[in-house]
Design a protein around this motif. Structure first.
Motif, PDB file in Angstrom:
ATOM      1  N   ARG A  42       0.899  -1.160   0.000  1.00 45.07           N
ATOM      2  CA  ARG A  42       0.000   0.000   0.000  1.00 45.07           C
ATOM      3  C   ARG A  42       0.930   1.200   0.000  1.00 45.07           C
ATOM      4  N   SER A  44       1.342   5.640  -0.775  1.00 41.23           N
ATOM      5  CA  SER A  44       0.745   6.949  -0.898  1.00 41.23           C
ATOM      6  C   SER A  44       1.452   7.645  -2.061  1.00 41.23           C
ATOM      7  N   GLU A  59      -3.696   7.339  -1.653  1.00 34.96           N
ATOM      8  CA  GLU A  59      -3.286   5.969  -1.336  1.00 34.96           C
ATOM      9  C   GLU A  59      -3.884   4.963  -2.300  1.00 34.96           C
TER      10      GLU A  59
END
Length: 172
Positions: A42, A44, A59
């Motif tokens: 994950r 950003s 994100e």
């Protein structure tokens, strides 16, 4: 970039205008259910925002393999501000008109954020345009009759644009 070089809490760039911060890792971060690769991240995504002169994060998820294919190099956390400033300056420099480039090119490249520069009255309009682009801290809106010059001071972004202007003879 190699997959093993990618870690949580670190920033990476494609050496263009992309900057991504890895914020988590694990199989739960698959982009969609059909992904068979469990080595996922994950991150950003930060983009240069010229209006607010800051990073705007967004994100999303991706496999580590795809992320490694995108990433060219790591940006140390303490260099993010400099990275942002240089990218913003590059984008602004590309959009300068010929007269704006000539105006900025007349200034020394070794100015500092506290340098006060005396400018002739004829340059007032161009100085105001550069102020509106957040390159100059302040410029009087009007000059009084008989005023032959005024002082200006560059912003950090303005100094970075000066570097770009002096660093190339053609528009970047």
């Amino acid at each position: 970039m190699k997959k093993a070089e990618i870690g949580v809490g670190r920033f990476y760039t494609d050496n263009k205008n992309g900057l991504r911060e890895v914020i988590a890792e694990g199989a739960q971060y698959k982009a969609y259910d059909g992904v068979t690769d469990d080595d996922c991240l994950r991150y950003s995504a930060h983009s240069v925002n010229l209006l607010h002169s800051r990073l705007d994060p967004d994100e999303t998820n991706m496999t580590r393999t795809s992320f490694a294919a995108w990433a060219v190099s790591e940006v140390p956390a303490d260099a993010i501000g400099k990275w942002h400033l240089e990218r913003s300056a590059r984008l602004i420099t590309k959009k300068l008109t010929g007269p704006q480039r000539a105006f900025l090119g007349a200034f020394d490249r070794d100015l500092t954020p506290t340098s006060l520069i005396e400018v002739h009255r004829e340059e007032h309009r161009m100085a105001k345009v550069c102020r509106d682009k957040t390159l100059i801290k302040s410029v009087p809106d009007r000059l009084k009759a008989g005023e032959h010059s005024f002082e200006l001071e560059f912003t950090p972004l303005g100094l970075a644009v000066l570097e770009q202007v002096h660093g190339c003879s053609e528009p970047v």
